[in-house]
Design an enzyme around this catalytic site. Structure first.
Site, short mmCIF file in Angstrom:
data_model
loop_
_atom_site.label_atom_id
_atom_site.label_comp_id
_atom_site.label_asym_id
_atom_site.label_seq_id
_atom_site.Cartn_x
_atom_site.Cartn_y
_atom_site.Cartn_z
CD GLU A 198 -6.26 -50.69 60.81
OE1 GLU A 198 -6.54 -51.40 59.82
OE2 GLU A 198 -5.11 -50.49 61.21
CD GLU B 25 -5.73 -55.82 61.60
OE1 GLU B 25 -6.03 -56.03 62.81
OE2 GLU B 25 -6.23 -54.90 60.94
N GLY C 126 -9.20 -53.52 59.08
CA GLY C 126 -9.32 -52.27 58.33
C GLY C 126 -10.69 -51.62 58.48
CB ALA D 164 -7.63 -55.18 54.32
N1 DAK Z 1 -11.63 -60.47 53.29
C1 DAK Z 1 -12.17 -61.22 52.30
N2 DAK Z 1 -13.30 -61.91 52.43
C2 DAK Z 1 -13.93 -61.86 53.61
C3 DAK Z 1 -13.44 -61.10 54.70
C4 DAK Z 1 -12.22 -60.38 54.50
N3 DAK Z 1 -11.69 -59.58 55.45
N4 DAK Z 1 -14.27 -61.27 55.73
C5 DAK Z 1 -15.27 -62.09 55.32
N5 DAK Z 1 -15.05 -62.45 54.04
C6 DAK Z 1 -15.87 -63.33 53.22
C7 DAK Z 1 -15.64 -64.80 53.58
O1 DAK Z 1 -14.48 -65.29 52.97
C8 DAK Z 1 -16.91 -65.42 53.06
O2 DAK Z 1 -16.79 -65.54 51.66
P1 DAK Z 1 -17.21 -66.92 50.91
O3 DAK Z 1 -16.50 -68.01 51.60
O4 DAK Z 1 -18.71 -66.96 51.10
O5 DAK Z 1 -16.80 -66.68 49.49
C9 DAK Z 1 -17.98 -64.35 53.34
O6 DAK Z 1 -17.26 -63.12 53.49
C10 DAK Z 1 -18.73 -64.61 54.62
O7 DAK Z 1 -17.78 -64.83 55.66
P2 DAK Z 1 -17.84 -66.10 56.65
O8 DAK Z 1 -18.35 -67.32 55.93
O9 DAK Z 1 -16.51 -66.20 57.32
O10 DAK Z 1 -18.98 -65.63 57.68
P3 DAK Z 1 -19.06 -65.85 59.24
O11 DAK Z 1 -20.38 -65.30 59.65
O12 DAK Z 1 -18.75 -67.25 59.62
O13 DAK Z 1 -17.89 -64.91 59.88
C11 DAK Z 1 -16.53 -62.89 60.09
C12 DAK Z 1 -17.90 -63.51 59.69
C13 DAK Z 1 -16.56 -61.41 59.67
C14 DAK Z 1 -16.37 -62.99 61.61
C15 DAK Z 1 -15.39 -63.68 59.40
O14 DAK Z 1 -15.66 -63.68 57.99
C16 DAK Z 1 -14.03 -63.09 59.61
O15 DAK Z 1 -13.42 -63.31 60.65
N6 DAK Z 1 -13.50 -62.33 58.63
C17 DAK Z 1 -12.16 -61.87 58.62
C18 DAK Z 1 -11.97 -60.74 59.61
C19 DAK Z 1 -10.53 -60.28 59.62
O16 DAK Z 1 -9.59 -61.02 59.95
N7 DAK Z 1 -10.31 -59.02 59.28
C20 DAK Z 1 -9.02 -58.40 59.28
C21 DAK Z 1 -8.49 -58.40 57.87
S1 DAK Z 1 -6.81 -57.90 57.78
C22 DAK Z 1 -2.27 -52.57 54.80
C23 DAK Z 1 -2.59 -52.17 56.04
C24 DAK Z 1 -3.62 -52.77 56.70
C25 DAK Z 1 -4.35 -53.79 56.16
C26 DAK Z 1 -4.03 -54.18 54.91
C27 DAK Z 1 -2.98 -53.59 54.22
N8 DAK Z 1 -1.19 -51.94 54.11
C28 DAK Z 1 -0.51 -50.83 54.75
C29 DAK Z 1 -0.91 -52.23 52.77
C30 DAK Z 1 -5.46 -54.36 56.91
C31 DAK Z 1 -5.58 -55.66 57.15
C32 DAK Z 1 -6.85 -56.25 57.61
O17 DAK Z 1 -7.87 -55.61 57.79
#
Ligand code: DAK
Length: 260
Positions: free
Chosen positions: A111, A131, A108, A65
């Site tokens: 998921e 998460e 997400g 997400a």
């Molecule tokens: N959200 C927003 N931006 C993201 C992102 C994300 N999940 N993942 C990557 N980006 C963006 C980075 O911020 C960066 O943007 P800029 O800084 O260039 O503006 C760009 O993509 C490139 O990322 P990195 O610079 O970090 O690139 P790396 O190669 O170093 O790393 C990575 C890639 C995919 C390993 C890393 O970006 C990363 O760890 N990303 C986050 C992964 C994560 O934690 N995902 C889980 C998200 S939480 C809900 C229920 C469920 C959910 C939500 C609501 N409700 C019931 C309401 C779900 C929650 C989730 O999924």
């Protein structure tokens, strides 16, 4: 229709949806989720489509997400808006749905793949539910669907540590159906989807419904359900065509009855 965060292609009975937010590794924001569901609505209503594929880019299927969109949400905002109920609608689709995963399928994104009927992945795929590292928990089915897919031990370990699982382990664990070289992933996914799309839509949808039912009810109830819809399919022209084609030693020609 104009798409901003996805691309949609329809060919040979298959609808291909490509997530398209390269600047954020296909992070799922509200626009992307809305467009994804609009595209799935179109494909489900189109009688010429028998199977759908969701894919991303080589580096990322989806990195979860959109954290930047979520960070400052308050409880009333996230509770009242509940925009992620839209994401869950992917799991309610009735036609077969394949996830073709290359690169990151995180949070997400993982998921979303789990909501599809099966996952094909590239050898560079990385699955995780990270998460916990953000101070939250999986919220679009991760704790439930991952556990059903790979069992409690690995699901607990992945959700509690946030660690990534590679393609080989994902296949060994039953998370994915098959692993391909990354150049082959889409080719193989579309080939499987085309093969599925040529089958009887009635039997495809009944098979999907029956397998999904097995996760909801006891074995006895599941068997009863399967038997009843097996009986029901004898009311379809596709059953007659499929069995006659076998006897006449020719390929079956299936066509949705509603389009006849
Ligand atoms: N959200 C927003 N931006 C993201 C992102 C994300 N999940 N993942 C990557 N980006 C963006 C980075 O911020 C960066 O943007 P800029 O800084 O260039 O503006 C760009 O993509 C490139 O990322 P990195 O610079 O970090 O690139 P790396 O190669 O170093 O790393 C990575 C890639 C995919 C390993 C890393 O970006 C990363 O760890 N990303 C986050 C992964 C994560 O934690 N995902 C889980 C998200 S939480 C809900 C229920 C469920 C959910 C939500 C609501 N409700 C019931 C309401 C779900 C929650 C989730 O999924």
């Amino acid at each position: 229709m104009q798409w901003n965060s996805i691309q949609l292609k329809q060919e040979k009975g298959v609808g291909l949806i490509t997530l398209n937010r390269p600047q954020a590794f296909n992070a799922l924001n509200s626009e992307l989720i809305q467009e994804l569901n609009q595209a799935l609505d179109l494909l489900e209503q189109d009688n010429s489509i028998g199977c759908m594929v969701i894919t991303g880019a080589e580096k990322a299927f989806a990195a979860g997400a959109d954290i930047k969109e979520m960070v400052d949400l308050s409880f009333p905002e996230i509770y009242l808006d509940d925009f992620f109920h839209l994401a869950d609608r992917v799991a309610q689709r009735r036609k077969p749905l394949i996830a073709a995963v290359s690169g990151y399928a995180l949070g997400g994104g993982c998921e979303l793949a789990l909501m599809c009927d099966f996952i094909y992945c590239a050898d560079n795929a990385k699955f995780a539910l990270p998460e916990v590292t953000l101070g939250v928990l999986p919220g679009i089915g991760g704790t439930q669907r991952l556990t059903r897919a790979i069992g409690k031990a690995k699901a607990m370990e992945m959700c509690l540590t946030g660690r990534q699982m590679g393609a080989q382990e994902a296949e060994q664990s039953g998370l994915v159906a098959q692993v391909f070289a990354k150049e082959q992933l889409l080719i193989e996914s579309l080939a499987a989807a085309e093969q599925i799309a040529q089958k009887s839509l009635t039997s495809l949808m009944m098979i999907k419904e029956s397998i999904n039912r097995s996760f909801e009810v006891s074995l006895a109830e599941g068997l009863r359900f399967e038997r009843r819809i097996f009986h029901a399919i004898f009311a379809s022209a596709e059953q007659k065509e499929g069995m006659r084609a076998f006897i006449e030693k020719r390929p079956a020609k299936f066509k949705p009855e509603s389009s006849e």
